[in-house]
Structures are given as C-alpha cells and as structure tokens.
Design a protein around this motif. Structure first.
Motif, mmCIF file in Angstrom:
data_model
loop_
_atom_site.group_PDB
_atom_site.id
_atom_site.type_symbol
_atom_site.label_atom_id
_atom_site.label_comp_id
_atom_site.label_asym_id
_atom_site.label_seq_id
_atom_site.Cartn_x
_atom_site.Cartn_y
_atom_site.Cartn_z
ATOM 1 N N ILE A 27 0.847 -1.193 0.000
ATOM 2 C CA ILE A 27 0.000 0.000 0.000
ATOM 3 C C ILE A 27 0.884 1.246 0.000
ATOM 4 O O ILE A 27 0.642 2.201 -0.739
ATOM 5 C CB ILE A 27 -0.962 -0.032 1.210
ATOM 6 C CG1 ILE A 27 -1.971 -1.158 1.007
ATOM 7 C CG2 ILE A 27 -1.661 1.301 1.386
ATOM 8 C CD1 ILE A 27 -2.930 -1.373 2.143
ATOM 9 N N ARG B 281 1.055 4.153 -2.866
ATOM 10 C CA ARG B 281 0.919 5.581 -2.553
ATOM 11 C C ARG B 281 2.114 6.363 -3.097
ATOM 12 O O ARG B 281 1.961 7.458 -3.628
ATOM 13 C CB ARG B 281 0.822 5.790 -1.036
ATOM 14 C CG ARG B 281 -0.445 5.203 -0.460
ATOM 15 C CD ARG B 281 -1.065 6.083 0.609
ATOM 16 N NE ARG B 281 -2.436 5.668 0.835
ATOM 17 C CZ ARG B 281 -2.835 4.919 1.874
ATOM 18 N NH1 ARG B 281 -1.975 4.563 2.799
ATOM 19 N NH2 ARG B 281 -4.097 4.576 1.997
ATOM 20 N N TRP C 53 -8.090 -3.508 -0.308
ATOM 21 C CA TRP C 53 -7.407 -2.643 -1.279
ATOM 22 C C TRP C 53 -8.235 -1.423 -1.699
ATOM 23 O O TRP C 53 -7.727 -0.568 -2.409
ATOM 24 C CB TRP C 53 -7.039 -3.445 -2.527
ATOM 25 C CG TRP C 53 -6.083 -4.540 -2.239
ATOM 26 C CD1 TRP C 53 -6.378 -5.852 -2.072
ATOM 27 C CD2 TRP C 53 -4.664 -4.433 -2.066
ATOM 28 N NE1 TRP C 53 -5.242 -6.567 -1.800
ATOM 29 C CE2 TRP C 53 -4.173 -5.714 -1.795
ATOM 30 C CE3 TRP C 53 -3.760 -3.356 -2.113
ATOM 31 C CZ2 TRP C 53 -2.830 -5.975 -1.575
ATOM 32 C CZ3 TRP C 53 -2.417 -3.614 -1.890
ATOM 33 C CH2 TRP C 53 -1.970 -4.907 -1.623
ATOM 34 N N THR D 233 -9.396 1.443 -0.487
ATOM 35 C CA THR D 233 -8.972 2.830 -0.252
ATOM 36 C C THR D 233 -7.847 3.234 -1.187
ATOM 37 O O THR D 233 -7.913 4.267 -1.857
ATOM 38 C CB THR D 233 -8.482 2.980 1.206
ATOM 39 O OG1 THR D 233 -9.226 2.112 2.012
ATOM 40 C CG2 THR D 233 -8.596 4.397 1.677
ATOM 41 N N VAL D 234 -6.817 2.410 -1.236
ATOM 42 C CA VAL D 234 -5.644 2.811 -2.008
ATOM 43 C C VAL D 234 -5.950 2.795 -3.510
ATOM 44 O O VAL D 234 -5.450 3.623 -4.270
ATOM 45 C CB VAL D 234 -4.414 1.974 -1.614
ATOM 46 C CG1 VAL D 234 -4.542 0.546 -2.116
ATOM 47 C CG2 VAL D 234 -3.140 2.608 -2.124
ATOM 48 N N GLU E 292 -7.630 5.957 -4.352
ATOM 49 C CA GLU E 292 -6.644 7.042 -4.463
ATOM 50 C C GLU E 292 -6.006 7.034 -5.849
ATOM 51 O O GLU E 292 -5.837 8.083 -6.476
ATOM 52 C CB GLU E 292 -5.552 6.889 -3.394
ATOM 53 C CG GLU E 292 -6.027 7.270 -2.005
ATOM 54 C CD GLU E 292 -5.041 6.861 -0.927
ATOM 55 O OE1 GLU E 292 -3.820 6.843 -1.208
ATOM 56 O OE2 GLU E 292 -5.485 6.543 0.184
#
Lengths: 356, 354
Positions: free
Chosen positions: A108, A112, A132, A134-135, A138
């Motif tokens: 993760i 990011r 997974w 959330t990431v 993003e």
C-alpha cells in the motif's frame, strides 16, 4: 579466582566483538547505523534519484510502477525478471520496482508513493485479496490505471482496476487431476484406491484457493484425500508438514504440492523417511509452477510432473499498456498461456529452452 | 499428613513444576488422540517418530530461547530482532559459500568460513543491539526494532532479493543427519548451546551477575558490577545464538530465503521464555524453564499437525492452549483457587457442625 576467570572471559568476549567490529567494514551487513539506514532507504532513495529523471523523460518514456510481493520463490524471481527485462528504457519504459517483502502495508505504501511520483501505470501483484479499496480509489482519483498481476483483488467495484493478468489456477488444478487420472490408468491403477495428501499454499492466496478447488473438481471416486495442510509455499514448512503426514498415513500414493518449493521439501522428507518418490518410486509427487529447479528434480527422477504457472507476465502487461495507450479497451480477465511437463518428456531439452 | 501428600507439595513447589506440567499436558492430549505419537522406530539407521520431530524442529527455537532468556533477565526487555538476525546470518553464510551465485553444487569457500561469517554477523548484530540498550539506554524493544525491520532488508541486499541455493550434501548435514548418528544434528547443536550456556552461568558468577543487574541495575552498579557491560554481553550472546539458529535454518533447506527464514521466531522465543515461568520483567530466571517452553511450543505445533487440524484453524487452537498455559502459571489464578477452596472448605466445616 573466579573474578580472574570472569575478567578473562569478558576480555576475550570484548576482543571477539572488537574483531567483529573491525571486520565489519568489509562485511556488507555491518551493524553500522549508516549501512542500516542505507539498507532501509535503499529502495526509496533509488526512487528519489530516479524521480527527476522520470519527470524529465516522461515525454517519451512510459513510467510503470510495479509493486511486487517479494522474492519468496523461484517463480516470483522469474516474474520479477520478466518485468525487468520487458520494461526497459530501450523499449520505451521506465520501471520503478518495489519489493513488498510479503507485507500488504508495504505494498500500500509503495502504491501511494507511485501515485505521488505520478507514474503512468501501476502494476500490483497483491499479497492478499482483501483490503485494497482505499488505495485503489486514491489511484483512480489520480487517474492512474492499475493492472493486477498474478493474484486477484477482492474489491466491491471492479472498475477500480483496469484488468487482471495471470494464470488460471482452477484450470491448473483440474489439469493436474486429469493428468493423474491418465497416469494411473496407464499404470493399470485406474480403479485402485489412491491415497492423496495435499500441501497447500498460504491459506487464502488465490493460487492456494484455485488449485485446491481445481484438484477437488477432478477428484475420482476411488481417490481418497487423506489430509490437506498448509506448507505456506515454503520449502521448510513443506518439509515439516510432509514429515508429519508420512508418520500419520503409512500408505500415501500421491502428494500434491501447490508450488515447487514445497515439493522439494516434501521430496527431502520422503527420502528421509526411507521411501522413494518420482516415476520409479512409491509416491507420486505433483507440483505447480514449473521453475527451473523443478526440471532438475524431474531429471533426477524425484518429481513426476509440474504444472506451469507462467510467470512471464511482463510481455502481456506491456501489450495491455500499449493497447491502453492507443485508447483501446482491454478485457477484464486475461489468462497467460500455460502447459505442463512430466518425466515422459525430454525434460532436460525443455529446460534449455525455458526462460526461467 | 501422609508422606505422599508431602512429596506432592514439595513437587508442586519445585520451580520447574509448572512448565513441566504444561509440556506434559500437551503431550497427554496426544496419548488420547494419536497413540502412535510416542512410537519411535528405526528407519534407515536413524530414529523416526513424532517425538523425534518435536525435538528436532524445536532446536532453533531452543537456541533462540537461550539467548532471549539472558537478554530478558539482564535488561527486563526482549530482543525482537532475533528472527531477522538469523535470516541475515543465513544469508551471509550462503553468500560466502556460493561466492555470490544463485545456485551452486560445490563450495566456493571453505565451509568453516561460512559458519564463522554467520556467527560473526550474529555477534555484530547482537553487539549493536547491546550497544543501543546498555550504553545508549534505549528501550530494548525500540532498539531491537531497528534490526527487526532492517535485518531482512540487509539480507535481501546481500542475496540480491533472490534465494541462494547451496546444493552440497555436506552443507545439509547440520540440518539433517551426520552419517552413522541416529539423531538429527540440530538436536546436538541445541544441546551444545544449552550446556555451554549453563556452564558459563553456573561455573562463573555470570549467572548471578545477570540476575543482580536484572533485579536492580543501579544497585548492582553500586556494589561494583559493571551493569552496562553485562547487559551488552547478554545481547551479544543473544545475537550469537541467532546466528547459530540461522545456520541450522539455512542448512535444513540448503538455501536462504531472506523473507521467510526465521519468520516470527522472535515471538516464539519470547513465548518460550514466558512459558518457562520466567518473568519478562527481568531478574531471576531459569534457563531450563525456557528450554522446556521451547519444546512445549514445538510439541504443540507437531501435535496439531498429527491431529490433522485444518490449516486455517491452527492459530486458534494455538492461541487457546497458550492462554491456558499462561494463566495456569499466573500467581493470581493460584490466589483465586485458594480463595475458592477456603470458602468451600469452610462451608463443609459448617455443615458438619450443623
């Protein structure tokens, strides 16, 4: 007297550590703080160094960030190599590679950092299936397409990733069962009771789930699955679990190992127990992945068959990226071509032609 | 009071009684569930059986637990880097022996050089931890956290992120059998480390010094003990133990897998110390207790395999057993038990009167 003895011991210990410290400079793993920091930050530092270059060259080079699981097996190593040789600057790519050491939090973090570095594509070989969302969101917000390699992600919204490239684990399992059926029939054991044990991969990994399911689909009425236990995809655990199986079940006919490394451990355990394996032996050993060492094992007559799980995802991923660059849509699920190898083939010759 | 009762009381007061009881309990489950657990046969000229597996597979853990006991006793803290250090030591050993190649069929350097390099790395890492804890007075868990995270990274750097294979029969001997010896070699390595440590502690005053420093480092200093040096030495020794454990781990699979070698072993080692009835607060310690603790943990793992517990449930069973064992050894439980007994005892007495 005792004090004297103690001081001698302390003195020798001190000298020993000093000698140790003295030689530390020549050792690559010196316990100096500088080295440690360097080790810890080796990957990020490289990335930072590459970053300005990446921005400068971003006009002509496609920047791809690859968050790899780790280097837990030869298969993984071949997979990494495939990416490193495909995404070269000569081919018009720049690859930022991250080894997550089998930890999801590291992956993760890596994703990011890819987003921060504004890479063009992110490729992930997820360590586990869940967690997974959330990431990935993003990445989606940043407008970076994510391509999954090898293992699947379990996300509610599958538009979060562009597509998935990998082997069909269920089919591999079914192929293995089908091969075993014909192999036993050829030996005239088609209707005999066959005792099978399975060394499973890390519980929950797609390869484990798929191969277990696939093999179960192909089970015959006269086959008995005595036991299944995880060997965590490693040789040492595979060896330990097989040791236990051999004591528990005196009459094992077939061992199914969900990767080659566990098969090597199992073979060691079988030999240590005074039994034989392979085409000439008492126990049939089947494994998956087909790494180079598995061919050596077949040449040595220890392993019966290995079912390929093609690690060369690099070219296929490059193909997809080219399509996406051209504005085409790609299929959500893309299987790589896979086959199997057994000792009836000329494995030594095949090994020469293999890329991994 | 009868004699039997007296001996029973004497026995229960014996320091190692509880750790032994726990090991016995774990083994007892096997008597009921898998009677063949204790069967030992001779197979290919070597002993063969579940019990042999237990003492064989527990060897690395025993060695790590020995080092961990000393660290805990002297500093009241734990060394959480031992797993990573053993991976690092294994990586260095394989790197030296393979000359940097990925898979070799013969040594590129003398075997002893690889062994010494691994031990040296263990000592260096241990000394580094010791320096941070004893000299810089950093909390042990924080100080060892550095190598816990960085150790595997350094190992990866050395192996170039690959697995290194040393496919030489001689290299496999430490993790398997020496020709003509019916017991696995790791067992002897573990016994050797335990005996050497015991001798060091009992024949010199070191054991006493470690205890004194652990109970009160300041007071120890006031009576003229060099507390800093003693703590430093225990961490260094713990590092050496991790190095030796790394050698066995690597030899078992004649390769180094920097990501998985010794993974989570530090936690098992700490657990072994705790199961042995040692206080993690430092001070008084029992090496034998930790060794028994280590065998208990491995006995538990092997038991679960032997009983055919499915892989996804194993952690749950392990947790339950550990909770039972740890609470069995808690003095608070004894107090509660005594209270209950007293209450019921009184009730009984009253009834009689009535």
């Amino acid at each position: 007297m005792k004090k004297k003895l103690l001081s001698i011991i302390l003195a020798t210990a001190m000298v020993a550590t000093m000698v140790g410290c003295g030689s530390a400079t020549s050792e690559p793993a010196a316990a100096e703080p500088a080295t440690k920091e360097a080790a810890e930050e080796a990957t990020p530092a490289e990335e930072v160094a590459e970053e300005p270059a990446a921005e400068e060259a971003s006009d002509d080079l496609i920047v791809v960030g690859y968050a790899q699981v780790g280097a837990e097996s030869d298969w993984r190593t071949a997979n990494t190599e495939s990416f490193k040789t495909t995404f070269t600057e000569e081919n018009g790519y720049q690859l930022i590679f991250d080894d997550a050491q089998q930890k999801q939090e590291n992956q993760i973090k890596a994703i990011r950092s890819f987003i921060q570095q504004e890479v063009d594509y992110i490729v992930v070989a997820p360590v586990v299936e869940t967690g997974w969302e959330t990431v990935l969101e993003e990445a989606k917000e940043a407008g970076i397409p994510v391509i999954l390699s090898d293992r699947m992600m379990d996300v509610s919204d599958d538009s979060l990733y562009e597509c998935w490239v990998g082997g069909n684990f269920v089919k591999e399992g079914e192929d293995a069962a089908a091969w075993l059926k014909t192999y036993l029939e050829d030996q005239g054991r088609g209707s005999e009771e066959i005792n099978i044990v399975t060394l499973q991969g890390t519980i929950g990994a797609s390869a484990q789930v798929g191969r277990t399911e696939g093999f179960a689909n192909g089970m015959q009425d006269n086959w008995v699955m005595l036991d299944q236990q995880t060997g965590e995809f490693t040789q040492s655990k595979g060896q330990e679990v097989m040791e236990s199986f051999l004591k528990q079940y005196p009459d094992i006919d077939v061992v199914v190992c969900e990767n080659d490394n566990m098969a090597f451990g199992a073979i060691d355990a079988i030999k240590a127990a005074g039994k034989t394996c392979g085409p000439e032996g008492d126990i049939i050993v089947i494994s998956f992945d087909a790494v180079a060492a598995a061919f050596d094992s077949m040449i040595a007559g220890d392993l019966n068959a290995t079912f390929e799980c093609n690690p060369l995802h690099g070219p296929r991923v490059a193909e997809i990226i080219q399509k996406l660059e051209a504005g085409e849509t790609v299929e959500k699920i893309q299987y790589v071509d896979e086959s199997y190898f057994d000792t009836s083939m000329d494995v030594a010759a095949i090994k020469e032609t293999r890329a991994y | 009071m009868s004699n039997a009762k007296k001996t029973l009381r004497k026995l229960t007061e014996y320091k190692l009684f509880l750790p032994f009881l726990c090991l016995a309990l774990v083994l007892l489950i096997n008597v009921i569930k898998t009677p063949t657990f204790f069967a030992i046969t001779i197979n290919n000229g070597v002993f063969y059986g579940y019990i042999i597996d237990v003492i064989n597979r527990a060897s690395e853990l025993v060695i790590l637990a020995v080092g961990m006991t000393l660290v805990v006793a002297a500093s009241g803290g734990t060394d959480i880097s031992v797993g990573a250090v053993s991976a690092l030591a294994g990586a260095v050993c394989c790197f030296v022996l393979s000359g940097g190649e990925q898979s070799v069929n013969e040594y590129h350097a003398p075997y002893i050089l690889g062994v010494l390099a691994a031990m040296a790395i263990g000592i260096i890492c241990g000394a580094w931890n010791g320096f941070l804890v004893a000299k810089m007075k950093i909390q042990p868990m924080v100080a060892t956290l550095i190598l816990f995270t960085a150790g595997r990274g350094i190992a990866q750097l050395i192996t170039d992120g690959q697995m290194i294979y040393v496919r030489v029969d001689h290299f496999k001997k430490l993790g398997a059998f020496i020709d003509g010896v019916p017991l696995p070699t790791p067992v002897f390595a573990a016994i050797f480390v335990v005996i050497v440590t015991m001798l060091l502690l009992k024949k010199t005053a070191l054991g006493l010094y470690i205890q004194t420093v652990g109970i009160n480092a300041k007071a120890a200093r006031l009576v003229g003990l060099n507390s800093t040096m003693i703590q430093f030495l225990t961490y260094t020794y713990c590092g050496l133990c991790a190095g030796i454990a790394g050698l066995i781990i690597t030899s078992r699979v004649y390769s180094i897998d920097a990501n998985n070698a010794g993974l989570n072993m530090e936690l098992d080692a700490i657990l072994a110390v705790a199961l042995g009835g040692n206080s993690l607060g430092g001070g008084k310690f029992s090496l034998a207790g930790s060794v028994i603790g280590a065998y208990t943990i491995q006995a538990l793992t092997t038991t679960l395999y032997a009983m055919g517990v499915s892989a996804d449930q194993i952690p749950v069973y392990k947790a339950i057993v550990v909770v039972i064992i740890v609470s069995l050894q808690s003095p608070e439980l004894l107090k509660i038990w005594k209270n209950i007994k007293k209450k019921f005892g009184n009730d009984g007495a009253r009834k009689k009167v009535a």
